[in-house]
Design a protein around this motif. Structure first.
Motif, PDB file in Angstrom:
ATOM      1  N   HIS A  54       0.823  -1.209   0.000  1.00 17.96           N
ATOM      2  CA  HIS A  54       0.000   0.000   0.000  1.00 17.96           C
ATOM      3  C   HIS A  54       0.858   1.261   0.000  1.00 17.96           C
ATOM      4  CE1 HIS A  54      -3.860  -2.118   1.652  1.00 17.96           C
ATOM      5  NE2 HIS A  54      -3.415  -2.633   0.521  1.00 17.96           N
ATOM      6  N   SER A  55       2.074   1.138  -0.497  1.00 11.54           N
ATOM      7  CA  SER A  55       2.974   2.287  -0.614  1.00 11.54           C
ATOM      8  C   SER A  55       2.674   3.013  -1.926  1.00 11.54           C
ATOM      9  CB  SER A  55       4.433   1.819  -0.588  1.00 11.54           C
ATOM     10  OG  SER A  55       4.697   0.969  -1.680  1.00 11.54           O
ATOM     11  N   PRO A  56       3.167   4.258  -2.087  1.00  6.88           N
ATOM     12  CA  PRO A  56       2.853   5.042  -3.291  1.00  6.88           C
ATOM     13  C   PRO A  56       3.115   4.318  -4.613  1.00  6.88           C
ATOM     14  CG  PRO A  56       3.841   6.474  -1.667  1.00  6.88           C
ATOM     15  CD  PRO A  56       3.896   5.076  -1.091  1.00  6.88           C
ATOM     16  N   MET A  57       4.270   3.678  -4.740  1.00  2.76           N
ATOM     17  CA  MET A  57       4.598   3.037  -6.013  1.00  2.76           C
ATOM     18  C   MET A  57       3.575   1.958  -6.380  1.00  2.76           C
ATOM     19  SD  MET A  57       8.070   1.026  -7.211  1.00  2.76           S
ATOM     20  CE  MET A  57       7.838  -0.346  -6.085  1.00  2.76           C
ATOM     21  N   TYR A  58       3.176   1.156  -5.398  1.00  8.17           N
ATOM     22  CA  TYR A  58       2.236   0.074  -5.677  1.00  8.17           C
ATOM     23  C   TYR A  58       0.815   0.600  -5.866  1.00  8.17           C
ATOM     24  CZ  TYR A  58       6.110  -2.942  -4.479  1.00  8.17           C
ATOM     25  OH  TYR A  58       7.337  -3.557  -4.463  1.00  8.17           O
ATOM     26  N   ILE A  59       0.484   1.736  -5.255  1.00  9.72           N
ATOM     27  CA  ILE A  59      -0.812   2.360  -5.515  1.00  9.72           C
ATOM     28  C   ILE A  59      -0.878   2.792  -6.979  1.00  9.72           C
ATOM     29  CG2 ILE A  59      -2.315   4.314  -4.975  1.00  9.72           C
ATOM     30  CD1 ILE A  59      -1.262   4.210  -2.106  1.00  9.72           C
ATOM     31  N   PRO A 127      16.442  10.244  -2.407  1.00 15.36           N
ATOM     32  CA  PRO A 127      15.971   9.060  -1.677  1.00 15.36           C
ATOM     33  C   PRO A 127      15.640   9.313  -0.204  1.00 15.36           C
ATOM     34  CG  PRO A 127      18.332   8.933  -2.112  1.00 15.36           C
ATOM     35  CD  PRO A 127      17.815  10.084  -2.894  1.00 15.36           C
ATOM     36  N   LEU A 128      16.389  10.189   0.459  1.00 19.17           N
ATOM     37  CA  LEU A 128      16.148  10.444   1.876  1.00 19.17           C
ATOM     38  C   LEU A 128      14.883  11.279   2.102  1.00 19.17           C
ATOM     39  CD1 LEU A 128      19.796  11.161   3.114  1.00 19.17           C
ATOM     40  CD2 LEU A 128      18.503   9.014   3.195  1.00 19.17           C
ATOM     41  N   ARG A 129      14.575  12.132   1.164  1.00 17.28           N
ATOM     42  CA  ARG A 129      13.393  12.997   1.294  1.00 17.28           C
ATOM     43  C   ARG A 129      12.145  12.374   0.677  1.00 17.28           C
ATOM     44  NH1 ARG A 129      14.874  18.625  -1.174  1.00 17.28           N
ATOM     45  NH2 ARG A 129      12.734  19.044  -0.466  1.00 17.28           N
ATOM     46  N   TYR A 130      12.309  11.285  -0.055  1.00 17.94           N
ATOM     47  CA  TYR A 130      11.190  10.660  -0.770  1.00 17.94           C
ATOM     48  C   TYR A 130       9.990  10.370   0.134  1.00 17.94           C
ATOM     49  CZ  TYR A 130       8.456   7.242  -3.383  1.00 17.94           C
ATOM     50  OH  TYR A 130       7.422   6.558  -3.990  1.00 17.94           O
ATOM     51  N   PRO A 131      10.168   9.719   1.305  1.00 24.82           N
ATOM     52  CA  PRO A 131       8.996   9.387   2.142  1.00 24.82           C
ATOM     53  C   PRO A 131       8.196  10.606   2.583  1.00 24.82           C
ATOM     54  CG  PRO A 131      10.919   8.154   2.865  1.00 24.82           C
ATOM     55  CD  PRO A 131      11.416   9.199   1.904  1.00 24.82           C
ATOM     56  N   SER A 132       8.864  11.739   2.760  1.00 23.92           N
ATOM     57  CA  SER A 132       8.150  12.933   3.199  1.00 23.92           C
ATOM     58  C   SER A 132       7.533  13.709   2.032  1.00 23.92           C
ATOM     59  CB  SER A 132       9.097  13.860   3.979  1.00 23.92           C
ATOM     60  OG  SER A 132      10.175  14.295   3.159  1.00 23.92           O
ATOM     61  N   ILE A 133       8.090  13.531   0.829  1.00 20.64           N
ATOM     62  CA  ILE A 133       7.562  14.231  -0.349  1.00 20.64           C
ATOM     63  C   ILE A 133       6.392  13.460  -0.958  1.00 20.64           C
ATOM     64  CG2 ILE A 133       8.071  15.066  -2.678  1.00 20.64           C
ATOM     65  CD1 ILE A 133      10.956  15.473  -1.803  1.00 20.64           C
ATOM     66  N   VAL A 134       6.613  12.176  -1.217  1.00 22.28           N
ATOM     67  CA  VAL A 134       5.591  11.337  -1.850  1.00 22.28           C
ATOM     68  C   VAL A 134       4.924  10.480  -0.774  1.00 22.28           C
ATOM     69  CG1 VAL A 134       5.099   9.671  -3.679  1.00 22.28           C
ATOM     70  CG2 VAL A 134       6.992  11.283  -3.947  1.00 22.28           C
ATOM     71  N   THR A 135       3.853  10.990  -0.208  1.00 14.80           N
ATOM     72  CA  THR A 135       3.119  10.252   0.815  1.00 14.80           C
ATOM     73  C   THR A 135       1.943   9.502   0.199  1.00 14.80           C
ATOM     74  OG1 THR A 135       1.634  12.097   1.292  1.00 14.80           O
ATOM     75  CG2 THR A 135       3.728  12.027   2.506  1.00 14.80           C
ATOM     76  N   ARG A 136       1.461   8.517   0.928  1.00 18.17           N
ATOM     77  CA  ARG A 136       0.337   7.732   0.422  1.00 18.17           C
ATOM     78  C   ARG A 136      -0.906   8.597   0.245  1.00 18.17           C
ATOM     79  NH1 ARG A 136      -1.521   2.328   3.512  1.00 18.17           N
ATOM     80  NH2 ARG A 136      -2.237   3.839   5.065  1.00 18.17           N
ATOM     81  N   ASN A 137      -1.156   9.491   1.211  1.00 15.12           N
ATOM     82  CA  ASN A 137      -2.329  10.367   1.116  1.00 15.12           C
ATOM     83  C   ASN A 137      -2.251  11.279  -0.100  1.00 15.12           C
ATOM     84  OD1 ASN A 137      -3.456   9.311   3.435  1.00 15.12           O
ATOM     85  ND2 ASN A 137      -2.597  10.888   4.785  1.00 15.12           N
ATOM     86  N   LEU A 138      -1.043  11.800  -0.380  1.00 13.52           N
ATOM     87  CA  LEU A 138      -0.859  12.661  -1.542  1.00 13.52           C
ATOM     88  C   LEU A 138      -1.159  11.903  -2.831  1.00 13.52           C
ATOM     89  CD1 LEU A 138       0.085  15.316  -2.868  1.00 13.52           C
ATOM     90  CD2 LEU A 138       2.427  14.409  -2.784  1.00 13.52           C
ATOM     91  N   VAL A 139      -0.643  10.683  -2.915  1.00 15.28           N
ATOM     92  CA  VAL A 139      -0.846   9.865  -4.113  1.00 15.28           C
ATOM     93  C   VAL A 139      -2.327   9.560  -4.314  1.00 15.28           C
ATOM     94  CG1 VAL A 139      -0.429   7.601  -5.133  1.00 15.28           C
ATOM     95  CG2 VAL A 139       1.459   8.860  -4.098  1.00 15.28           C
ATOM     96  N   VAL A 140      -3.028   9.220  -3.249  1.00 18.24           N
ATOM     97  CA  VAL A 140      -4.459   8.911  -3.342  1.00 18.24           C
ATOM     98  C   VAL A 140      -5.245  10.123  -3.824  1.00 18.24           C
ATOM     99  CG1 VAL A 140      -6.524   8.334  -2.003  1.00 18.24           C
ATOM    100  CG2 VAL A 140      -4.403   7.079  -1.609  1.00 18.24           C
ATOM    101  N   VAL A 141      -4.913  11.298  -3.293  1.00 18.29           N
ATOM    102  CA  VAL A 141      -5.597  12.527  -3.701  1.00 18.29           C
ATOM    103  C   VAL A 141      -5.339  12.828  -5.170  1.00 18.29           C
ATOM    104  CG1 VAL A 141      -5.672  15.035  -3.420  1.00 18.29           C
ATOM    105  CG2 VAL A 141      -5.643  13.558  -1.397  1.00 18.29           C
ATOM    106  N   VAL A 142      -4.074  12.733  -5.579  1.00 17.14           N
ATOM    107  CA  VAL A 142      -3.717  13.027  -6.967  1.00 17.14           C
ATOM    108  C   VAL A 142      -4.417  12.070  -7.923  1.00 17.14           C
ATOM    109  CG1 VAL A 142      -1.835  13.031  -8.641  1.00 17.14           C
ATOM    110  CG2 VAL A 142      -1.496  14.080  -6.402  1.00 17.14           C
ATOM    111  N   ILE A 143      -4.422  10.789  -7.594  1.00 24.65           N
ATOM    112  CA  ILE A 143      -5.078   9.791  -8.451  1.00 24.65           C
ATOM    113  C   ILE A 143      -6.582  10.035  -8.516  1.00 24.65           C
ATOM    114  CG2 ILE A 143      -5.697   7.339  -8.602  1.00 24.65           C
ATOM    115  CD1 ILE A 143      -2.873   6.688  -7.667  1.00 24.65           C
ATOM    116  N   SER A 144      -7.178  10.457  -7.408  1.00 25.08           N
ATOM    117  CA  SER A 144      -8.616  10.747  -7.380  1.00 25.08           C
ATOM    118  C   SER A 144      -8.972  11.930  -8.273  1.00 25.08           C
ATOM    119  CB  SER A 144      -9.071  11.026  -5.942  1.00 25.08           C
ATOM    120  OG  SER A 144      -8.815   9.916  -5.099  1.00 25.08           O
TER     121      SER A 144
END
Length: 313
Positions: A54-59, A127-144
């Motif tokens: 359920h991480s951004p890439m797999y979403i 890579p170190l900033r990735y988890p804070s930049i690309v969050t699951r909630n952000l991805v869900v909103v963008v896809i919606s």
């Protein structure tokens, strides 16, 4: 000689196939459809039931599978009905609805591929900033938001289509009501009808390619051999999907405008390949080469508990 505009209430879809290859085409389409259904449904299931996926890439991957499933189901059965049973007549309203649905699905896929390219760019370059930049909630909103954005974006094409005049024929030399085919069949010569679409396709394609060029550049500087190879392998796979998606439709938009004559059979072949092949190959390229998804599929079929389910330690 003046063009005389005729009122069009229906279109005839002339799905031109190379003589003697109708049965082969039908069999190939059925095979592609079955493989597409199985592959994409499998991806959707494993991404849905495995909490670790359920991480951004797999979403992104799961969303692409849903769109590919919808695309195949909308397009292939209609093609089969036309080729096998000669169901070639379609009303003007149904043709516009089909065109609008197909162009929106294609646009959502194009935007999704661009987002996936940006996602990989951030993951590799930051890579170190990735988890804070690309969050699951952000991805869900963008896809919606993607479907709404695509519909608003394509209202102009729907308006353009109602402006088209058909003074020569109501026969469309393609298996579906495709926007580019409608423009080519009309007697309107204003370049605006295809230029905007061509520009959009090229801009998104350039964005995706630019992202992967930078990713390759960064990957070659990574000292860890394993991580370097993994990044390059992932990029090559993703680029293959992008090329399969962009080259055929871009050719169908650009070639006629450049003055090159394309036979109906070749045009149909290009268009069919661009519509039915990517949804079949995407699960194999994006998903089944991924070790996490491979493991989830294995556990699904062997009835072993999936990682992340209650009871795991």
């Amino acid at each position: 000689m003046l063009n005389i505009t005729v009122a069009v209430s229906e279109f005839l879809l002339d799905c031109a196939i190379i003589p003697g290859q109708r049965s082969l085409t039908v069999a190939a389409l059925i095979l592609v459809y079955v493989v597409s259904i199985i592959g994409n449904v499998l991806v959707i299931i494993v991404v849905k039931i495995n909490q670790q996926l359920h991480s951004p890439m797999y979403i992104f991957i799961g969303t692409l599978a849903i769109i590919d499933l919808a695309n195949s189901t909308i397009i292939i059965p209609k093609m089969l009905a036309i080729i096998q049973f000669d169901y070639t007549v379609i009303s003007y309203e149904a043709c516009l609805a089909q065109m609008f649905g197909i162009i929106n699905l294609e646009q959502i896929v194009a935007l999704l591929l661009a987002l996936m390219a940006v996602d990989r760019y951030i993951a590799v370059v930051y890579p170190l900033r990735y988890p804070s930049i690309v969050t699951r909630n952000l991805v869900v909103v963008v896809i919606s938001v993607l479907p709404v954005f695509s519909i608003v974006l394509h209202i102009s094409y729907l308006v353009y289509t109602t402006e088209l005049s058909f003074c020569h024929t109501n026969v469309l030399p393609y298996c579906l009501c495709d926007y580019a085919t409608l423009v080519h069949a009309s007697c309107n010569e204003d370049p605006k009808y295809l230029s905007l679409l061509s520009i959009m396709v090229m801009v998104l394609g350039i964005l995706v390619l630019f992202s992967y060029v930078i990713i390759f550049h960064v990957a070659l500087k990574i000292k860890s051999g394993n991580r370097n190879n993994k990044v390059i392998s992932t990029c090559v796979s993703h680029l293959l999907v992008v090329l399969l998606f962009y080259i055929p439709p871009l050719a169908s938009y650009v070639l006629p405008q450049s003055g090159l004559q394309v036979t109906s059979e070749k045009y149909n072949l290009i268009s069919i390949l661009s519509n039915v092949i990517p949804p079949m190959l995407n699960p194999m390229i994006y998903s089944f080469k991924n070790k996490d998804i491979q493991g989830s599929v294995y556990r699904l079929f062997t009835r072993k508990r999936l990682a992340g389910e209650p009871g795991d330690h």
